[in-house]
Design an enzyme around this catalytic site. Structure first.
Site, PDB file in Angstrom:
ATOM      1  N   ASP A  32       0.863  -1.183   0.000  1.00 22.66           N
ATOM      2  CA  ASP A  32       0.000   0.000   0.000  1.00 22.66           C
ATOM      3  C   ASP A  32       0.897   1.229   0.000  1.00 22.66           C
ATOM      4  OD1 ASP A  32      -2.109   1.970   0.786  1.00 22.66           O
ATOM      5  OD2 ASP A  32      -3.248   0.158   1.219  1.00 22.66           O
ATOM      6  N   ASN A  33       0.481   2.304  -0.681  1.00 25.16           N
ATOM      7  CA  ASN A  33       1.267   3.541  -0.577  1.00 25.16           C
ATOM      8  C   ASN A  33       0.618   4.515   0.403  1.00 25.16           C
ATOM      9  OD1 ASN A  33      -0.902   4.390  -2.051  1.00 25.16           O
ATOM     10  ND2 ASN A  33       0.280   5.545  -3.546  1.00 25.16           N
ATOM     11  N   GLY A 103       2.034  -8.311 -14.999  1.00 29.70           N
ATOM     12  CA  GLY A 103       3.411  -8.713 -15.308  1.00 29.70           C
ATOM     13  C   GLY A 103       3.995  -9.531 -14.175  1.00 29.70           C
ATOM     14  N   TYR A 146     -12.209   7.049 -12.573  1.00 29.77           N
ATOM     15  CA  TYR A 146     -12.331   5.753 -11.884  1.00 29.77           C
ATOM     16  C   TYR A 146     -12.931   4.725 -12.840  1.00 29.77           C
ATOM     17  CZ  TYR A 146     -13.725   2.528  -8.072  1.00 29.77           C
ATOM     18  OH  TYR A 146     -13.888   1.447  -7.233  1.00 29.77           O
ATOM     19  N   THR A 176     -20.180  -1.476  -0.785  1.00 25.14           N
ATOM     20  CA  THR A 176     -19.866  -2.346   0.357  1.00 25.14           C
ATOM     21  C   THR A 176     -19.563  -1.466   1.570  1.00 25.14           C
ATOM     22  OG1 THR A 176     -18.967  -3.974  -1.162  1.00 25.14           O
ATOM     23  CG2 THR A 176     -18.333  -4.204   1.143  1.00 25.14           C
TER      24      THR A 176
END
Ligand code: UDP
Length: 327
Positions: A32-33, A103, A146, A176
């Site tokens: 995660d960033n 990849g 998005y 959700t």
């Protein structure tokens, strides 16, 4: 032991996925960033011997040492106000980020599941939305960053499947909710619960006749788990078909919280879909899955979670990592 990489691990869904695979006895690598994710969501896993975390932006080249059996690509801002604030990062994570993950999956001979969304149906002309519907998306509207990135994500995932025989899965996630949502992420459920807790009026955008269908997080995670382990590579809707207008939803929140605040109306944001409800026949058929937790049960649990947060969380506009990222 099976190993799995979860991108967006510090986010709402990513952190619940990490918990699920740890409890299955898998080795979990979280990435995660922290633009919209929060380490608080996974700090309980840091001492676990089967959990590792990398603070990394998956839109840039990703290297993970060792073997990898599965990848879950869940990194992405997911709230309309987030896409408005960080549209370029939103586009990059589901396009460049997905390319990097595909990849990586090829190199590791891993199976990959990507998180798509009901937003690929845009403002739908077909109701409820089934997987055969192609959608009604405005590429240059505020949600386009998005929606189009997620549509590209589906296209490139199928291309890798067809060209490289990669094992791919695509889940189309509908609204959700549950514990670990950000109170201030702008989405309707945390917005209403936060307003009730702060004693503010509940803000309905437009006339409140637009509909959504809310799925409790545990049901969603179970659906993703089953899809990952299935052999089905076309997109599958996962969501709760129990549809409600935003006006009725506000009234449910008022009843649940006992707030005596009023409902006020604000302008409907551009491109806000008029209705949304998943057709889940495919998930029922292929995964033998359907949601089990009713909205009244799920809302109670989520309300208790928001009540347990401290005052700081209730009033802060953004969490620390978001501020740090843009300093
Ligand atoms: N909404 C609202 N008040 C709020 C936040 C959202 O009436 O404070 C409405 C919004 O216009 C949309 C619905 O609730 O019609 C769901 O919005 P959300 O941002 O949760 O997610 P979306 O389903 O639009 O991606």
């Amino acid at each position: 032991m099976k190993s799995i990489l979860v991108t967006g691990a510090a986010g709402f869904l990513g952190s619940h996925l990490c918990d699920r695979f740890i409890s299955e006895g898998w080795q979990v690598i979280g990435m995660d960033n922290l633009i919209t994710g929060d380490l608080k969501n996974i700090e309980h896993l840091f001492s676990h011997k089967n959990f590792r975390f990398y603070n990394h932006d998956v839109s840039t080249f990703v290297h993970v040492p060792g073997k990898l059996d599965y990848i879950l690509h869940f990194a992405s801002p997911a709230s309309p106000i987030d896409y408005l604030k960080i549209p370029i990062q939103t586009l990059k994570v589901s396009s460049l980020g997905t390319h990097n993950m595909l990849g990586l999956a090829r190199v590791k001979k891993a199976r990959i599941l990507v998180a798509s969304t009901s937003e690929i149906y845009g403002d739908p002309n077909v109701h409820p939305q089934n997987e055969e519907y192609w959608g009604n998306v405005n590429p240059v509207g505020p949600r386009g960053v998005y929606d189009e990135a997620k549509r590209f994500q589906e296209a490139i995932t199928m291309a890798y499947h067809r060209v490289h025989n990669l094992e791919t899965r695509i889940v189309r996630i509908f609204n959700t909710y549950g514990p670990r949502m950000r109170l201030n992420d702008g989405r309707v459920l945390p917005a209403f619960l936060g307003q009730a807790l702060r004693g503010e009026d509940l803000t309905i955008f437009g006339n409140g006749m637009q509909t959504r269908s809310f799925c409790y997080v545990d049901d969603l995670i179970e659906g993703v788990f089953r899809l990952l382990l299935s052999d089905y590579s076309m997109p599958v809707n996962i969501g709760n078909p129990d549809e409600i207008t935003i006006m009725d939803f506000a009234n449910e929140i008022i009843k649940l919280t006992g707030t005596d605040q009023k409902i006020i109306h604000k302008e409907l944001p551009e491109g806000d879909p008029a209705m949304r409800r998943p057709d889940i026949s495919k998930a029922q058929q292929i995964l033998d899955w359907e949601p089990k937790i009713s909205r009244s049960e799920g809302l109670k649990i989520t309300y208790q979670y928001f009540q347990s947060l401290n005052k700081d969380d209730l009033y802060k506009k953004e969490h620390k990592s978001f501020d740090a990222f843009f300093r």
